[in-house]
Design an enzyme around this catalytic site. Structure first.
Site, short mmCIF file in Angstrom:
data_model
loop_
_atom_site.label_atom_id
_atom_site.label_comp_id
_atom_site.label_asym_id
_atom_site.label_seq_id
_atom_site.Cartn_x
_atom_site.Cartn_y
_atom_site.Cartn_z
N ASP A 7 0.88 -1.16 0.00
CA ASP A 7 0.00 0.00 0.00
C ASP A 7 0.92 1.21 0.00
O ASP A 7 1.42 1.61 1.05
CB ASP A 7 -0.90 0.00 1.23
CG ASP A 7 -1.79 1.24 1.30
OD1 ASP A 7 -2.28 1.68 0.23
OD2 ASP A 7 -1.97 1.78 2.40
N GLU A 68 -1.01 -1.49 -4.74
CA GLU A 68 -2.25 -0.74 -4.94
C GLU A 68 -2.01 0.32 -6.00
O GLU A 68 -1.08 1.12 -5.90
CB GLU A 68 -2.72 -0.09 -3.65
CG GLU A 68 -4.06 0.63 -3.81
CD GLU A 68 -4.58 1.16 -2.51
OE1 GLU A 68 -4.55 2.39 -2.32
OE2 GLU A 68 -5.02 0.34 -1.67
N ASP A 141 -2.66 1.22 6.88
CA ASP A 141 -1.77 0.95 5.74
C ASP A 141 -1.35 -0.52 5.72
O ASP A 141 -1.20 -1.12 4.65
CB ASP A 141 -0.50 1.82 5.83
CG ASP A 141 -0.83 3.28 6.04
OD1 ASP A 141 -1.19 3.95 5.07
OD2 ASP A 141 -0.74 3.73 7.20
#
EC number: 3.1.21.10
Length: 193
Positions: A7, A68, A141
């Site tokens: 992430d 991501e 996160d």
């Protein structure tokens, strides 16, 4: 297959590692956040993120890195830093010959909950449930990094082939595949195809 999920973020870059075994059984391996100080210059912050990601990649030797995909946000500086951190993850993987996959937050939500608009608490609970954790990983996160790794493991075009793949798809995966097909048709119609 070992999947390292990322992430991306310039201050906090989530890293989650899972194993996708037979019949897509997912096992938790590791979760952490690579940090850089906002008081440091941008180049040194990116170096800190890169070095932290390299450390995780070398420690866990993933078969793939799932990141991501950066999406538009109102704050241009935030999206720029996020994109740069994603680039560091892609570079670290590419230098080691590890394939990279990009997944949007919507794809991740759809793969995990069956709802592309799922709220963060629902996602965190499902990540914990899928991986057999007693509680959702923190900070957010970290949970998002695990979600991106899970998304990659559960995506309909995964390791299984043909009819075998169809038999093993979960309801969420079937829903995701249908949504992807509708989206392709919609894009084709928009282009006059």
């Amino acid at each position: 297959m070992i999947i390292l999920g990322v992430d991306p973020g310039l201050t906090r870059c989530g890293v989650g590692v899972i194993e996708a075994g037979a019949h897509r059984r997912l096992s938790f391996i590791h979760v952490d956040v690579v940090r850089s100080s906002p008081d440091t210059s941008q180049d040194l912050r990116l170096l800190a993120i890169y070095n932290g990601l390299v450390d995780k990649i070398e420690r866990f030797t993933p078969d793939t890195v799932s990141i991501e995909r950066v999406f538009a946000q109102e704050n241009r500086n935030t999206v720029l830093g996020t994109a740069q951190a994603a680039g560091m993850a892609m570079l670290a993987a590419a230098q080691r010959g590890i394939p990279v996959a990009l997944h949007t937050p919507t794809e991740s939500k759809l793969a995990i909950t069956g709802n592309g608009k799922a709220e963060k608490p629902q996602m965190e609970r499902m990540v914990a449930r899928i991986l057999g954790l007693n509680e959702p990983p923190t900070p957010a996160d970290a949970a998002d990094a695990l979600a991106i790794a899970i998304c990659h493991a559960l995506r309909p075009a995964g390791a299984l082939q043909g009819g075998e793949r169809e038999q093993h798809l979960t309801a969420a995966q079937r829903q995701w595949a249908l949504a992807a097909q509708r989206s392709k048709r919609r894009r084709g119609a928009d282009r006059g195809m």
